[in-house]
Motif scaffolding. Structure first.
Motif, PDB file in Angstrom:
ATOM      1  N   TRP A 142       2.684   6.227  -6.805  1.00  0.00           N
ATOM      2  CA  TRP A 142       1.393   6.735  -7.219  1.00  0.00           C
ATOM      3  C   TRP A 142       1.511   7.836  -8.278  1.00  0.00           C
ATOM      4  CZ3 TRP A 142      -3.124   5.470  -8.164  1.00  0.00           C
ATOM      5  CH2 TRP A 142      -4.144   6.408  -8.372  1.00  0.00           C
ATOM      6  N   GLY A 194       0.814  -1.213   0.000  1.00  0.00           N
ATOM      7  CA  GLY A 194       0.000   0.000   0.000  1.00  0.00           C
ATOM      8  C   GLY A 194       0.846   1.260   0.000  1.00  0.00           C
ATOM      9  N   PHE A 214       0.523   3.654  -3.328  1.00  0.00           N
ATOM     10  CA  PHE A 214      -0.362   4.802  -3.130  1.00  0.00           C
ATOM     11  C   PHE A 214       0.322   6.008  -2.494  1.00  0.00           C
ATOM     12  CE2 PHE A 214      -3.087   0.994  -3.000  1.00  0.00           C
ATOM     13  CZ  PHE A 214      -3.833   1.257  -4.145  1.00  0.00           C
TER      14      PHE A 214
END
Length: 283
Positions: free
Chosen positions: A65, A47, A51
């Motif tokens: 990201w 994650g 992101f």
């Protein structure tokens, strides 16, 4: 007869082996990228990697990201530009163009497919960048031009699967040409158009040189189409081999390649599934 059967079995076995080799190559590519990306996944969560927008390799920060958003922005813009034009061009060539003009245009469209991406990149630098700058808009325009031939070729094949009897029936009931195109040709080709669009997305996502030359290469999520972007393929092409002395940098680039590989694989699988269902429906 025994010799013929033996040859048939040998041929079938050979084709099965070649198919298995092709599938194995794809698996090996994905597995190799995952193996090389493992070091960074051990120290950073998925994650956090996918992101986060912070990219500072010297501090051990690898946020993808900004690159993912750049890839999606440029690709989405290219599809928005290319799809309507390609559909209209394919409808014209399929239904309205004179035979002589069609025979002249189709080889020209195929020729566009064979132009190296760097030529499109140079064209973009010389003609699009002076107007739009090094921005997501420039990348979208260049990519749209690159995928025109692919979209048109696939759409022409899709339109050929629509039975002539359906179009003749529509015309015989009083519909004009445009109504027949809209309510018969396009309505029956929805699945094929979707599959063609997904294949074009896969092609656009993987383009490197042309995008690298016109997008500006700034690794922040864009807030408008006039912001510079830095797609994933450009990140890999620009940096691999130059800064690999930084810890985890090699692994980070391999993870970028794995993410790109996974996205393209999923899009291709969906498009093949849609086309397969379209073929089964028509045959």
């Amino acid at each position: 007869m025994t010799w013929r059967r033996w040859k048939d079995k040998a041929s079938g076995g050979l084709f099965a082996l070649l198919t298995a080799v092709a599938v194995l190559i794809v698996v090996l590519i994905g597995g190799g990228l995952w193996w090389k990306a493992r070091p960074i996944t051990r120290t950073h969560s998925i994650g956090q990697l996918l992101f986060s927008s912070t990219w500072n390799p010297f501090d051990g920060r690898f946020g993808f990201w900004g690159y993912i958003a750049g890839s999606l922005t440029v690709t989405g813009l290219a599809i928005v530009i290319a799809l309507p034009v390609s559909v209209l061009a394919a409808v014209y060539l399929s239904e309205f163009a004179p035979v002589r003009l069609r025979k002249w245009l189709l080889p020209f469209i195929d020729l566009l497919s064979g132009i190296p991406p760097i030529i499109y990149g140079v064209w973009g630098v010389l003609t699009v960048v002076p107007v739009a700058g090094y921005t997501a808009l420039s990348g979208g325009v260049v990519l749209a031009v690159m995928i025109f031939p692919l979209l048109i070729s696939i759409l022409l094949d899709v339109f050929r699967t629509v039975p002539e009897g359906l179009k003749d029936a529509s015309l015989s009931l009083g519909a004009n040409d445009w109504e027949t195109v809209r309510k018969v040709l396009l309505a029956k080709s929805k699945s094929g158009i979707l599959a063609a669009t997904i294949l074009a997305v896969s092609r656009a996502l993987g383009e490197t040189i042309a995008v690298l030359m016109v997008c500006g290469n700034v690794a922040t999520p864009p807030h408008s189409l006039l912001d510079p972007v830095y797609p994933l393929p450009a990140l890999i092409a620009n940096n691999y081999g130059d800064m690999l002395s930084i810890p985890l940098y090699d692994s980070a680039l391999m993870l970028a390649a794995l993410v790109l590989f996974g996205i393209i694989f999923v899009f291709n699988a969906i498009s093949r599934l849609v086309l397969h269902r379209l073929e089964r429906r028509n045959y």
